[in-house]
Design a protein around this motif. Sequence first.
Motif, mmCIF file in Angstrom:
data_model
loop_
_atom_site.group_PDB
_atom_site.id
_atom_site.type_symbol
_atom_site.label_atom_id
_atom_site.label_comp_id
_atom_site.label_asym_id
_atom_site.label_seq_id
_atom_site.Cartn_x
_atom_site.Cartn_y
_atom_site.Cartn_z
ATOM 1 N N THR A 164 0.865 -1.183 0.000
ATOM 2 C CA THR A 164 0.000 0.000 0.000
ATOM 3 C C THR A 164 0.896 1.226 0.000
ATOM 4 O O THR A 164 1.666 1.433 0.944
ATOM 5 C CB THR A 164 -0.916 0.022 1.236
ATOM 6 N N LYS A 165 0.795 2.019 -1.052
ATOM 7 C CA LYS A 165 1.712 3.141 -1.247
ATOM 8 C C LYS A 165 1.094 4.470 -0.801
ATOM 9 O O LYS A 165 -0.059 4.534 -0.418
ATOM 10 C CB LYS A 165 2.128 3.228 -2.719
ATOM 11 N N GLU A 166 1.933 5.501 -0.852
ATOM 12 C CA GLU A 166 1.553 6.882 -0.556
ATOM 13 C C GLU A 166 1.020 7.048 0.864
ATOM 14 O O GLU A 166 0.085 7.804 1.125
ATOM 15 C CB GLU A 166 0.571 7.411 -1.598
ATOM 16 N N PHE A 195 8.736 3.239 5.977
ATOM 17 C CA PHE A 195 9.186 4.540 6.466
ATOM 18 C C PHE A 195 9.442 5.516 5.303
ATOM 19 O O PHE A 195 8.487 6.041 4.745
ATOM 20 C CB PHE A 195 10.427 4.368 7.348
ATOM 21 N N ASN A 196 10.692 5.745 4.932
ATOM 22 C CA ASN A 196 10.989 6.751 3.907
ATOM 23 C C ASN A 196 10.457 6.389 2.529
ATOM 24 O O ASN A 196 10.365 7.260 1.655
ATOM 25 C CB ASN A 196 12.494 7.001 3.833
ATOM 26 N N ASN A 197 10.107 5.125 2.308
ATOM 27 C CA ASN A 197 9.491 4.732 1.032
ATOM 28 C C ASN A 197 7.978 4.933 1.040
ATOM 29 O O ASN A 197 7.302 4.668 0.039
ATOM 30 C CB ASN A 197 9.816 3.278 0.700
ATOM 31 N N ASN A 198 7.426 5.379 2.178
ATOM 32 C CA ASN A 198 6.016 5.785 2.265
ATOM 33 C C ASN A 198 5.042 4.689 1.847
ATOM 34 O O ASN A 198 4.108 4.921 1.073
ATOM 35 C CB ASN A 198 5.782 7.053 1.426
ATOM 36 N N SER A 199 5.251 3.509 2.392
ATOM 37 C CA SER A 199 4.340 2.402 2.078
ATOM 38 C C SER A 199 4.356 1.383 3.202
ATOM 39 O O SER A 199 5.228 1.409 4.078
ATOM 40 C CB SER A 199 4.724 1.728 0.750
ATOM 41 N N VAL A 200 3.376 0.489 3.160
ATOM 42 C CA VAL A 200 3.378 -0.712 4.001
ATOM 43 C C VAL A 200 3.391 -1.913 3.061
ATOM 44 O O VAL A 200 2.590 -1.985 2.137
ATOM 45 C CB VAL A 200 2.160 -0.764 4.926
ATOM 46 N N LYS A 201 4.295 -2.868 3.334
ATOM 47 C CA LYS A 201 4.367 -4.088 2.551
ATOM 48 C C LYS A 201 3.942 -5.276 3.404
ATOM 49 O O LYS A 201 4.290 -5.366 4.580
ATOM 50 C CB LYS A 201 5.788 -4.328 2.027
#
Length: 273
Positions: free
Chosen positions: A30-32, A262-268
């Motif tokens: 889930t991005k952004e 974190f800095n990639n602004n997503s949950v994997k």
Amino acid sequence: MMKRLFSIGLGLSLSVMAFGQHQLTELWETKELPTPESVLYSAKNNLLYVSLIDGEGSTKDGKGGVAILNLDGSVKDQHWVTELNAPKGLALYQDLLYVADITAVVVVDVVTGNVVNQIEFPDAVFLNDVAIDDNGVVYVSDTRKGRVYQMRNNKASVYLENTPSVNGLKFLNGHLYALVGPELWKIDSNKKITTVAKGFELGGDGLEPVGNGNFLVTCWGGLVYYVKGDGSFEKLLDVRGEMNTADLGFHPQTNTVYIPTFNNNSVKAFKLN
């Protein structure tokens, strides 16, 4: 907080990360999400709480909040809680969500979504993770002070000093477990410390029990370990330079691991095998 769009890759990735007996297979992303720091699975509500810093990690700017995701990664409520500072670790007790927010713990009623309390911690600098025992006693790590606080009846006091770079906490079977730099400690009710494992390549961040005395450990710089009760461990993921691996969540029934980047602004999400 500005409105943002969310995109999800549902079950399309065949990426497999493995360095030993266990492995992680990526499921969705889930991005952004604005600087997600912690993911917490709620068995009662069957959803994920995600703390969003949305700014600098130690600045009281009111930009932070908590979002809710469904277990498939879709966004249930992006703005469930807003106007926090730099929220990090999360813990649930009954219908209350406890959120570490720099120098205070914010308490949220999960039924209404309302903030019902905010407790400042004495001399705190960088509150990071939260754990709660079976009686509702709250433990909070202060990474920069190198100490663990205890909170009873909404009153905080210093519980343990000399815990350098302490971060992830979990309470399990009468013991407090703590990631203290590159080590995992087990602390009993008399504050006797046993080192469960040591030698992680980076300081530990997130900590989740996975049964049989074993744990998952993340290191913010991009490492995930599977730690056995005998102190041995294997590296599941090494994405240093590609993404962060902050304070993870875990769904035990499906062995699903949720990692905020974190800095990639997503949950994997990953399947643990």
